[in-house]
Design a protein around this motif. Structure first.
Motif, PDB file in Angstrom:
ATOM      1  N   PHE A 175      -5.996  12.523 -10.816  1.00  0.00           N
ATOM      2  CA  PHE A 175      -5.076  12.961 -11.871  1.00  0.00           C
ATOM      3  C   PHE A 175      -4.201  14.110 -11.395  1.00  0.00           C
ATOM      4  O   PHE A 175      -2.984  14.097 -11.607  1.00  0.00           O
ATOM      5  N   LEU A 176      -4.799  15.092 -10.734  1.00  0.00           N
ATOM      6  CA  LEU A 176      -4.023  16.244 -10.275  1.00  0.00           C
ATOM      7  C   LEU A 176      -2.995  15.842  -9.218  1.00  0.00           C
ATOM      8  O   LEU A 176      -1.862  16.337  -9.231  1.00  0.00           O
ATOM      9  N   LEU A 177      -3.386  14.965  -8.305  1.00  0.00           N
ATOM     10  CA  LEU A 177      -2.447  14.566  -7.255  1.00  0.00           C
ATOM     11  C   LEU A 177      -1.343  13.656  -7.783  1.00  0.00           C
ATOM     12  O   LEU A 177      -0.205  13.743  -7.329  1.00  0.00           O
ATOM     13  N   THR A 222       3.059  14.918  -3.731  1.00  0.00           N
ATOM     14  CA  THR A 222       4.219  14.264  -3.131  1.00  0.00           C
ATOM     15  C   THR A 222       3.982  12.757  -3.133  1.00  0.00           C
ATOM     16  O   THR A 222       2.835  12.305  -3.254  1.00  0.00           O
ATOM     17  N   PRO A 223       5.017  11.957  -3.015  1.00  0.00           N
ATOM     18  CA  PRO A 223       4.822  10.501  -3.038  1.00  0.00           C
ATOM     19  C   PRO A 223       3.824   9.999  -1.992  1.00  0.00           C
ATOM     20  O   PRO A 223       2.993   9.140  -2.293  1.00  0.00           O
ATOM     21  N   ARG A 224       3.870  10.526  -0.802  1.00  0.00           N
ATOM     22  CA  ARG A 224       2.946  10.090   0.241  1.00  0.00           C
ATOM     23  C   ARG A 224       1.505  10.466  -0.114  1.00  0.00           C
ATOM     24  O   ARG A 224       0.581   9.679   0.075  1.00  0.00           O
ATOM     25  N   ARG A 247       0.193   8.140  -2.913  1.00  0.00           N
ATOM     26  CA  ARG A 247      -0.215   6.828  -2.397  1.00  0.00           C
ATOM     27  C   ARG A 247      -1.564   6.914  -1.676  1.00  0.00           C
ATOM     28  O   ARG A 247      -2.431   6.062  -1.855  1.00  0.00           O
ATOM     29  N   PHE A 248      -1.737   7.946  -0.871  1.00  0.00           N
ATOM     30  CA  PHE A 248      -2.996   8.137  -0.163  1.00  0.00           C
ATOM     31  C   PHE A 248      -4.142   8.344  -1.153  1.00  0.00           C
ATOM     32  O   PHE A 248      -5.226   7.773  -1.008  1.00  0.00           O
ATOM     33  N   CYS A 249      -3.909   9.133  -2.186  1.00  0.00           N
ATOM     34  CA  CYS A 249      -4.920   9.407  -3.201  1.00  0.00           C
ATOM     35  C   CYS A 249      -5.311   8.133  -3.934  1.00  0.00           C
ATOM     36  O   CYS A 249      -6.493   7.910  -4.215  1.00  0.00           O
ATOM     37  N   LEU A 250      -4.346   7.285  -4.246  1.00  0.00           N
ATOM     38  CA  LEU A 250      -4.660   6.054  -4.966  1.00  0.00           C
ATOM     39  C   LEU A 250      -5.473   5.098  -4.093  1.00  0.00           C
ATOM     40  O   LEU A 250      -6.345   4.387  -4.590  1.00  0.00           O
ATOM     41  N   TRP A 251      -5.198   5.088  -2.791  1.00  0.00           N
ATOM     42  CA  TRP A 251      -6.022   4.283  -1.884  1.00  0.00           C
ATOM     43  C   TRP A 251      -7.452   4.826  -1.837  1.00  0.00           C
ATOM     44  O   TRP A 251      -8.417   4.062  -1.839  1.00  0.00           O
ATOM     45  N   LEU A 252      -7.592   6.146  -1.780  1.00  0.00           N
ATOM     46  CA  LEU A 252      -8.930   6.743  -1.788  1.00  0.00           C
ATOM     47  C   LEU A 252      -9.656   6.464  -3.097  1.00  0.00           C
ATOM     48  O   LEU A 252     -10.857   6.189  -3.106  1.00  0.00           O
ATOM     49  N   GLN A 253      -8.930   6.537  -4.209  1.00  0.00           N
ATOM     50  CA  GLN A 253      -9.547   6.245  -5.499  1.00  0.00           C
ATOM     51  C   GLN A 253     -10.019   4.792  -5.547  1.00  0.00           C
ATOM     52  O   GLN A 253     -11.076   4.492  -6.099  1.00  0.00           O
ATOM     53  N   GLY A 254      -9.256   3.887  -4.956  1.00  0.00           N
ATOM     54  CA  GLY A 254      -9.684   2.497  -4.859  1.00  0.00           C
ATOM     55  C   GLY A 254     -10.957   2.366  -4.037  1.00  0.00           C
ATOM     56  O   GLY A 254     -11.853   1.585  -4.367  1.00  0.00           O
ATOM     57  N   GLY A 255     -11.062   3.142  -2.967  1.00  0.00           N
ATOM     58  CA  GLY A 255     -12.286   3.149  -2.162  1.00  0.00           C
ATOM     59  C   GLY A 255     -13.478   3.674  -2.949  1.00  0.00           C
ATOM     60  O   GLY A 255     -14.589   3.147  -2.834  1.00  0.00           O
ATOM     61  N   VAL A 256     -13.254   4.709  -3.747  1.00  0.00           N
ATOM     62  CA  VAL A 256     -14.338   5.242  -4.583  1.00  0.00           C
ATOM     63  C   VAL A 256     -14.782   4.192  -5.599  1.00  0.00           C
ATOM     64  O   VAL A 256     -15.976   4.016  -5.849  1.00  0.00           O
ATOM     65  N   SER A 288       8.360   6.116 -10.465  1.00  0.00           N
ATOM     66  CA  SER A 288       9.187   5.446  -9.463  1.00  0.00           C
ATOM     67  C   SER A 288       9.217   6.258  -8.178  1.00  0.00           C
ATOM     68  O   SER A 288      10.258   6.775  -7.775  1.00  0.00           O
ATOM     69  N   LEU A 289       8.075   6.373  -7.567  1.00  0.00           N
ATOM     70  CA  LEU A 289       7.961   7.174  -6.349  1.00  0.00           C
ATOM     71  C   LEU A 289       8.884   6.635  -5.265  1.00  0.00           C
ATOM     72  O   LEU A 289       8.830   5.459  -4.927  1.00  0.00           O
ATOM     73  N   PRO A 290       9.743   7.475  -4.737  1.00  0.00           N
ATOM     74  CA  PRO A 290      10.633   7.006  -3.674  1.00  0.00           C
ATOM     75  C   PRO A 290       9.889   6.890  -2.360  1.00  0.00           C
ATOM     76  O   PRO A 290       8.876   7.548  -2.143  1.00  0.00           O
ATOM     77  N   LYS A 291      10.392   6.048  -1.521  1.00  0.00           N
ATOM     78  CA  LYS A 291       9.845   5.951  -0.164  1.00  0.00           C
ATOM     79  C   LYS A 291      10.277   7.196   0.601  1.00  0.00           C
ATOM     80  O   LYS A 291      11.401   7.667   0.475  1.00  0.00           O
TER      81      LYS A 291
END
Length: 149
Positions: free
Chosen positions: A74-76, A81-83, A86-95, A139-142
């Motif tokens: 939630f905090l991230l 930042t967009p990068r 994205r990294f946090c959401l991948w980690l959350q998926g791993g959790v 709408s996180l930009p690349k």
């Protein structure tokens, strides 16, 4: 100044139109996360006061990771930042996958931890899907790497 705007479409009848606001975090995502954060932080302080030796056990760190992962997500998503989001959401998926594994393992062993595992699976799934929806709404930009010498 002139009221003529050469970039305004001819069908537009107003002189100045309001810019659409960015869709940010909404109350139905913020409120449950803030309530969960308050509950978890107060519960952790209560555990530290009642049993300070409890956090020296081997199970404490993985348990804290499962419990605090939605708060970090939630905090991230809110301020990252967009990068980093994205990294946090991948980690959350791993959790979430890890909690699913633990839940299946406790079901197989007929453990009493099934109810707690189900609750934490639901909380982590809410954090993951809520974070994905909010990242989409923002709408996180690349982020492009500047390759100039």
């Amino acid at each position: 100044m002139s009221d003529f705007n050469p970039y305004r479409p001819p069908s537009s009848s107003t002189v100045a139109e309001a810019m659409p606001g960015t869709r940010g975090l909404r109350w139905f995502y913020q409120l449950p996360n803030l309530l969960y954060t308050g509950f978890v932080v107060l519960s952790t302080f209560g555990l530290v006061i009642m049993k300070p030796d409890m956090f020296l056990e081997a199970i404490a760190i993985p348990a804290l990771l499962i419990i605090y992962a939605p708060i970090l997500c939630f905090l991230l998503v809110r301020w990252g930042t967009p990068r980093l989001v994205r990294f946090c959401l991948w980690l959350q998926g791993g959790v979430v996958l890890w909690v699913i594994y633990l839940l299946i393992d406790s079901l197989r062993d007929h453990s009493e931890d099934v109810l707690g595992g189900s609750i934490y699976l639901g909380i982590n799934l809410f954090a993951l899907f809520g974070g994905l929806l909010q990242a989409r709404a923002r709408s996180l930009p690349k982020e492009f790497i500047d390759e100039r010498p």
